[in-house]
Structure formats: C-alpha cells, structure tokens
Scaffold this motif. Sequence first.
Motif, PDB file in Angstrom:
ATOM      1  N   TRP A  10      18.292  -2.288  -6.470  1.00 51.75           N
ATOM      2  CA  TRP A  10      16.779  -2.131  -5.913  1.00 51.75           C
ATOM      3  C   TRP A  10      16.003  -3.892  -5.877  1.00 51.75           C
ATOM      4  O   TRP A  10      15.894  -4.036  -7.092  1.00 51.75           O
ATOM      5  N   GLY A  11      15.328  -3.709  -5.950  1.00 49.23           N
ATOM      6  CA  GLY A  11      14.386  -5.476  -5.451  1.00 49.23           C
ATOM      7  C   GLY A  11      13.018  -5.239  -4.664  1.00 49.23           C
ATOM      8  O   GLY A  11      12.762  -4.625  -4.384  1.00 49.23           O
ATOM      9  N   TYR A  12      12.322  -6.264  -5.534  1.00 49.36           N
ATOM     10  CA  TYR A  12      10.634  -6.459  -4.673  1.00 49.36           C
ATOM     11  C   TYR A  12      10.816  -7.468  -4.141  1.00 49.36           C
ATOM     12  O   TYR A  12      12.110  -8.348  -3.905  1.00 49.36           O
ATOM     13  N   VAL A  13       9.821  -8.084  -2.511  1.00 50.60           N
ATOM     14  CA  VAL A  13      10.350  -8.547  -1.253  1.00 50.60           C
ATOM     15  C   VAL A  13       9.087  -9.769  -2.305  1.00 50.60           C
ATOM     16  O   VAL A  13       7.901  -9.252  -2.188  1.00 50.60           O
ATOM     17  N   ARG A  14       9.262 -10.297  -1.623  1.00 49.63           N
ATOM     18  CA  ARG A  14       8.587 -11.868  -2.689  1.00 49.63           C
ATOM     19  C   ARG A  14       7.162 -12.068  -1.707  1.00 49.63           C
ATOM     20  O   ARG A  14       7.671 -11.937  -0.315  1.00 49.63           O
TER      21      ARG A  14
ATOM     22  N   THR B 142       0.452  -1.420   0.201  1.00 45.76           N
ATOM     23  CA  THR B 142       0.179   0.032   0.029  1.00 45.76           C
ATOM     24  C   THR B 142       0.895   1.269   0.148  1.00 45.76           C
ATOM     25  O   THR B 142       0.199   2.009  -0.309  1.00 45.76           O
ATOM     26  N   ALA B 143       1.574   1.366   0.975  1.00 46.87           N
ATOM     27  CA  ALA B 143       3.441   2.017   0.481  1.00 46.87           C
ATOM     28  C   ALA B 143       3.890   2.456   0.035  1.00 46.87           C
ATOM     29  O   ALA B 143       4.260   2.685  -1.260  1.00 46.87           O
ATOM     30  N   ALA B 144       5.121   1.947   1.048  1.00 38.25           N
ATOM     31  CA  ALA B 144       6.841   1.914   0.025  1.00 38.25           C
ATOM     32  C   ALA B 144       6.253   0.458  -0.826  1.00 38.25           C
ATOM     33  O   ALA B 144       5.053  -0.619  -0.222  1.00 38.25           O
ATOM     34  N   TYR B 145       7.121   0.516  -2.017  1.00 36.40           N
ATOM     35  CA  TYR B 145       6.920  -0.586  -3.097  1.00 36.40           C
ATOM     36  C   TYR B 145       7.892  -1.142  -3.404  1.00 36.40           C
ATOM     37  O   TYR B 145       8.038  -2.327  -3.859  1.00 36.40           O
ATOM     38  N   VAL B 146       9.277  -1.346  -2.824  1.00 31.45           N
ATOM     39  CA  VAL B 146      10.845  -1.530  -4.130  1.00 31.45           C
ATOM     40  C   VAL B 146      11.581  -1.388  -2.241  1.00 31.45           C
ATOM     41  O   VAL B 146      11.257  -0.859  -1.445  1.00 31.45           O
ATOM     42  N   ASN B 147      12.997  -2.366  -2.149  1.00 29.98           N
ATOM     43  CA  ASN B 147      13.442  -2.505  -1.299  1.00 29.98           C
ATOM     44  C   ASN B 147      14.568  -2.995  -1.697  1.00 29.98           C
ATOM     45  O   ASN B 147      15.099  -2.872  -2.823  1.00 29.98           O
ATOM     46  N   SER B 148      15.703  -1.814  -1.047  1.00 28.34           N
ATOM     47  CA  SER B 148      17.586  -2.278  -1.012  1.00 28.34           C
ATOM     48  C   SER B 148      17.893  -1.303  -0.131  1.00 28.34           C
ATOM     49  O   SER B 148      19.446  -2.363   0.406  1.00 28.34           O
ATOM     50  N   LEU B 149      17.117  -0.537   0.727  1.00 31.45           N
ATOM     51  CA  LEU B 149      17.719  -0.289   1.870  1.00 31.45           C
ATOM     52  C   LEU B 149      17.980  -0.807   3.098  1.00 31.45           C
ATOM     53  O   LEU B 149      18.845  -0.305   4.299  1.00 31.45           O
ATOM     54  N   LEU B 150      17.323  -2.123   3.233  1.00 30.31           N
ATOM     55  CA  LEU B 150      17.417  -2.994   4.340  1.00 30.31           C
ATOM     56  C   LEU B 150      18.176  -3.382   4.967  1.00 30.31           C
ATOM     57  O   LEU B 150      19.290  -3.375   3.724  1.00 30.31           O
ATOM     58  N   ARG B 151      19.108  -2.813   6.817  1.00 25.89           N
ATOM     59  CA  ARG B 151      20.467  -3.499   6.574  1.00 25.89           C
ATOM     60  C   ARG B 151      20.389  -4.782   6.709  1.00 25.89           C
ATOM     61  O   ARG B 151      19.843  -5.807   6.617  1.00 25.89           O
TER      62      ARG B 151
END
Length: 525
Positions: free
Chosen positions: A235-239, A55-64
């Motif tokens: 950057w990637g998508y989270v399954r 609904t809000a955040a849509y892609v990821n890369s920054l998660l430590r």
Amino acid sequence: MPHYDAVIIGAGHNGLVAAAYLAKAGKKVLVLERREVIGGCCITEETWPGFKVSTAAYVNSLLRPEIIKDLELKKHGFEMIPRSPSSFTPLPDGRSLLMGPDKDLTHREIAKFSPRDADNYPKYETMLTQVADFLEPLLTQVPPDPWGGLGDLWKLGQLGRKFRKLGRAVGTEAIEILTGAATPILDRWFESDVLKATIATDAVIGAFAPPSHPGTAYVLFHHVMGECNGVRGVWGYVRGGMGMISQSIAAAAKSYGAEIRTNSPVAKIVTKNGTATGVALADGTEFTAGMVASCADANVTFLKLLGEKELPAEFVSAVKRIDYSSATVKINVALSEPPRFKALPTAGVGPQHHGTMHICPSMEYIERAYDDAKYGKPAANPMLECTMATALDGTLAPPGQHILSMFVQYAPYHLKGTTWDAEKDRFADRCFDILNEYAPNFKASVLHRQVIPPPDMERLWGITGGNIMQGGMSLSSMFSLRPAAGYANYRTPVRGLFLCGAAAHPGGGVMGAAGLNAAKAMLKG
C-alpha cells in the motif's frame, strides 16, 4: 434540453472512470456532482490553511493497474509513494511490531514475539497470493448469473475449472476466505496475539463486525489484492493526497471530451416507458441522455432518485435488505510534530511513521471494542488505525508540520440514548487519550482536528448509513449477488440505467473496477 450519450450521477472515482472510458470511446458524456469538489470519498481538501487533507480514503493499493495505463493517469499527475515499513503496532509494555515489504525486517520483527510465526508468515503470504491469482481477474469481469442462460452457465463452468486448478489445499483455504471469519484462519497460522491483531485490522475496516464473525476473512483478503508501482500487496500514499486519483482521472476524462459539472445535485432519474431518458437537477434543470449511470449506492439510486413504482417489487425488496451498517469514525488531525511513541521514542519522522500505526494490542481488544458498539455505544477502547502521509509526502502540510489520519472503530451510526452531535467531541477526546498513552506528546502537538462520525459521512458523501463500501461485503452481497441476484451485470430493471459505483461488483475500495466494468457494459448497449 441538452442531450448526451451518457450522464453519470456522481463524480466519485468510479463515476469518473466510467466517464473517461465512455468519452475515450467517442461518447458525449456529462458527469454531475452535487458537491463543489469531485472525488466522492476519494478527495483532498485544504481543511485548514496549508494542510491538504485526504478527508475520507487515505491510502491506496487497489486502483486497477489497467486503469492507470489505459487512462495515462501518470501523465495527469498520478504518482504513488510506497510505504516501507507499512505497519507499526506499539504495545503498552513498550514492545512494538514493525512490518512491511522488507522481508528480512518483517521476519526479525515477528521473531521477537514468535520464531514459529516468523517462519510461517511467508507461507501465509504465499497462500494468499495463490488465492489472489484466482480471484483478482474476477474483479474486472461481469459476474455470471447462476440463474441465467447458457452463457452464464458456461462462465460458471469455466470458473469452476479454474478453481479446481488451485488444488484441494489452496481451494479449501479460498473457500474459507470467501465465507469464513478471520479469527480461526489467523489462529491456525499464528500464535502471537500482536501479529494476529495487526493483520485482523484489515478484516474489519469499514465493517460492523469483529474478526470472529463470518465474512471478515474476505474483507481481510480484499485488502491484499492490490499493488503499488507493480509490487503486489504493498500500500502507498498518493502524492498530493488521495484526491489526486480523482483529479487525474477527471483530467483524463476531460482530455477525451467529457464534461464535469460540480454543485449540480441530481434530484431525479427521468424515465419513460420503463427506460431512463435523463436526469433532473434539484434546481429543475434537465438533461436527456441515451444512458444514465449512477455512482451512488443502491438505496440512493433506486429508492430516492428513482422510486419504488418504477421497479419490480422483488428488486425493491432486495435493495431494502442491503446492509448499510457502519461503525467507523474518521478523525483528521493537524500536528506540530510527529507522535513520539514510547516504543520508539525518536524525535522527528522515523520508520514507525511511514505506514499504518495500529492501536489494537490484542484480538480481545478488537472484540471488546465491537461489543460496546453492538449495544449502541461508542467503544470505550476503540481500535485506531493512524496514518501520517506527511512522513513521505512533504506537499501536504507546512514545513515541519504533519497530518494524521485516524480511522476509528467501533462507533455505530445509531447511538443508544444520545446523539452524535452530543458525543462526537467526547469520543474524539477518548481516541486522543488512548493514542497519548502510547505517544505522550500527541495531545500537546494537536493544532486542529476534524471529527466525522457515520451520520456526517452520510451527509457529506451521500453514502447510506456512513457505509464506506456502499453496502456490506459478505458473500451474500458479493459477486453475482451485488447489488441483487440477477443484476450483477451493471444493468438495472430500468432500461438504459446502470450502476457504476461500489454498490456493484466488486464492491468498496478505491479500485475503479466498478466504473471500468460498467463502462464496458454501457458500450455494449
């Protein structure tokens, strides 16, 4: 009253990270979330039957990466899907630009517009990597206080020595990235307008500023410090959607003994003699705790849950100065088929759908969109960032159907002469018309849509002004100055009360660093 070692206000991903580390260290931890779903802005919801929407955040890369490892998130369902290509920018004249981790593809694509830019782009990336090598370790460190004691001054000296090792050329670039505007940097490196506009989108996401404004260079850089499956800058998508980040962290926290309660809105932080002693819920239920940490922004934490009388006047003044301006609208769309772009008119899912689809053909286009918003109007020609995670993750929608996430700028929180209730559908219609100009099948393929302007973001997720970063990301509100000078160590003027969300260093983005750093500070006592 039930007693805990620590109570966390808000089950955003940072709050969950803090809870997991505290529980892992043996603390009795309670997380209280006002909504029925955990994750804050990092959520997946079945908005329509069969459609799982980030609904809000849509892609990821920054998660430590250290959080992924320490909390064994992969064991709890976390999985990244890298995007390649990662960027697609169609132009009105039928040309397009594809970019991504495939360096040969990126070189060929940029060379269509400028051979010089194609040769310069790897050098530009190398420069960013050198600056990132200096700045990235700071994300998981407590910022030193320039006005603090000898320990802080020693840390500043160490930081200065590391900065000198960058050398004069890279050091100068680093300073400009930290303080300057994105436009002059991009103008110096590149001549192709479409390349500059594509890169510039990262400089303005979540910011109420065009790329020509100081501070946008850091927002751009903030988006290149992450990684996907160990590859920097990807950057990637989270399954399963972005909510799987929050769910996997929550599962880790629970495995260590943490308790998480939803539908439990905190109404007040309880204090005694200047010390936080617990929280009270809206229904009157109270919990006592040795420590309290808030994942909410500074305005909510200090001016709503606490109150000015509990705080020093100069701190209250600093909190009131935080910039919560927002000009972002999120539109989630269910589709019967992928957009069929004039620039790449193939049927079905193609490389152009794997990454972010940018509708912003030039730097001037972005600037003019901002010009409308600064006078209180939604942009007549807004900048669109569109992603379709279902291109790579078939678990999110019924077979053959898709979810399009549309992140739109610029559209201000406060509208001149009208309201968002009156305007949001009209604005969404305009966004759809624009995308339809590039992909003529788009409007006919829309099954459902959800339009979330800044006031609705504030209402849904508790973020003041609809600001997704929990406050501006310019130099004046970062590092040792976030949320206020003298309080960048996750502690607050109230003893036993900590900040663990994006309101603290290092700011916004789904990275978890603020939660990790806050947990370390809390464990030190």
